[in-house]
Design a protein around this motif. Sequence first.
Motif, PDB file in Angstrom:
ATOM      1  N   GLN A   1       0.835  -1.184   0.000  1.00 19.06           N
ATOM      2  CA  GLN A   1       0.000   0.000   0.000  1.00 19.06           C
ATOM      3  C   GLN A   1       0.876   1.243   0.000  1.00 19.06           C
ATOM      4  N   SER A   2       0.259   2.362  -0.270  1.00 21.99           N
ATOM      5  CA  SER A   2       0.958   3.643  -0.258  1.00 21.99           C
ATOM      6  C   SER A   2       0.321   4.529   0.805  1.00 21.99           C
ATOM      7  N   ILE A   3       1.050   4.763   1.878  1.00 21.99           N
ATOM      8  CA  ILE A   3       0.504   5.551   2.972  1.00 21.99           C
ATOM      9  C   ILE A   3       0.592   7.047   2.695  1.00 21.99           C
ATOM     10  N   PHE A   4       1.590   7.455   1.935  1.00 20.03           N
ATOM     11  CA  PHE A   4       1.764   8.828   1.505  1.00 20.03           C
ATOM     12  C   PHE A   4       2.259   8.800   0.069  1.00 20.03           C
ATOM     13  N   SER A   5       2.490   9.951  -0.495  1.00 17.99           N
ATOM     14  CA  SER A   5       3.069   9.989  -1.826  1.00 17.99           C
ATOM     15  C   SER A   5       4.511   9.489  -1.762  1.00 17.99           C
ATOM     16  N   ILE A   6       4.975   8.951  -2.864  1.00 14.89           N
ATOM     17  CA  ILE A   6       6.308   8.375  -2.915  1.00 14.89           C
ATOM     18  C   ILE A   6       7.339   9.446  -3.237  1.00 14.89           C
ATOM     19  N   ASP A   7       8.355   9.510  -2.409  1.00 18.69           N
ATOM     20  CA  ASP A   7       9.437  10.453  -2.617  1.00 18.69           C
ATOM     21  C   ASP A   7      10.537   9.841  -3.479  1.00 18.69           C
TER      22      ASP A   7
ATOM     23  N   TYR B   1       4.199  16.520   6.553  1.00 22.22           N
ATOM     24  CA  TYR B   1       4.802  17.136   7.735  1.00 22.22           C
ATOM     25  C   TYR B   1       6.318  17.296   7.585  1.00 22.22           C
ATOM     26  N   TYR B   2       6.772  17.311   6.350  1.00 24.80           N
ATOM     27  CA  TYR B   2       8.188  17.496   6.037  1.00 24.80           C
ATOM     28  C   TYR B   2       9.050  16.393   6.658  1.00 24.80           C
ATOM     29  N   THR B   3       8.529  15.198   6.629  1.00 24.71           N
ATOM     30  CA  THR B   3       9.272  14.036   7.071  1.00 24.71           C
ATOM     31  C   THR B   3       9.128  12.931   6.031  1.00 24.71           C
ATOM     32  N   THR B   4       9.978  11.940   6.130  1.00 27.91           N
ATOM     33  CA  THR B   4       9.910  10.801   5.230  1.00 27.91           C
ATOM     34  C   THR B   4       9.869   9.514   6.038  1.00 27.91           C
ATOM     35  N   VAL B   5       9.302   8.479   5.430  1.00 30.10           N
ATOM     36  CA  VAL B   5       9.206   7.174   6.060  1.00 30.10           C
ATOM     37  C   VAL B   5       9.730   6.133   5.079  1.00 30.10           C
ATOM     38  N   ASP B   6      10.655   5.319   5.523  1.00 33.99           N
ATOM     39  CA  ASP B   6      11.277   4.311   4.671  1.00 33.99           C
ATOM     40  C   ASP B   6      10.794   2.907   5.007  1.00 33.99           C
ATOM     41  N   TYR B   7      10.573   2.121   3.959  1.00 35.34           N
ATOM     42  CA  TYR B   7      10.238   0.716   4.108  1.00 35.34           C
ATOM     43  C   TYR B   7      11.176  -0.099   3.235  1.00 35.34           C
ATOM     44  N   TRP B   8      11.488  -1.294   3.716  1.00 34.73           N
ATOM     45  CA  TRP B   8      12.465  -2.145   3.056  1.00 34.73           C
ATOM     46  C   TRP B   8      11.894  -3.511   2.717  1.00 34.73           C
TER      47      TRP B   8
END
Length: 120
Positions: free
Chosen positions: A26-32, A103-110
């Motif tokens: 899934q995509s929780i936010f837009s992809i950076d 919120y000017y943060t990023t979240v990484d998944y592996w």
Amino acid sequence: QVQLVESGGGLVQAGGSLRLSCAASQSIFSIDAMGWYRQAPGKQRELVAVRTSGDSTNYADSVKGRFTISSDNAKNSVYLQMNNLKPEDTAVYYCNVRFKSPYYTTVDYWGQGTQVTVSS
């Protein structure tokens, strides 16, 4: 929780090709950005290729001209086409998807990692 599933690894002789695939559940936010990393035994994990939301790409010097990264944001997927493989490409390959929040943060998944073994 976002899950990244990888596939496409395997055993190949030098000069051969492999195509790695990675899909996010899934995509929780837009992809950076989306990228591929690898780690060989006794070595640090290194960046192989990355593709940003602005469609810019960057490759490790060791794979330039041989590997190509592509992505499909609609499918939350990233791919790595590997041509003219060399024994030194042998490693566990991990995909990475970075989401950007409002919120000017990023979240990484592996991803779980997929083994690529290149014989000489």
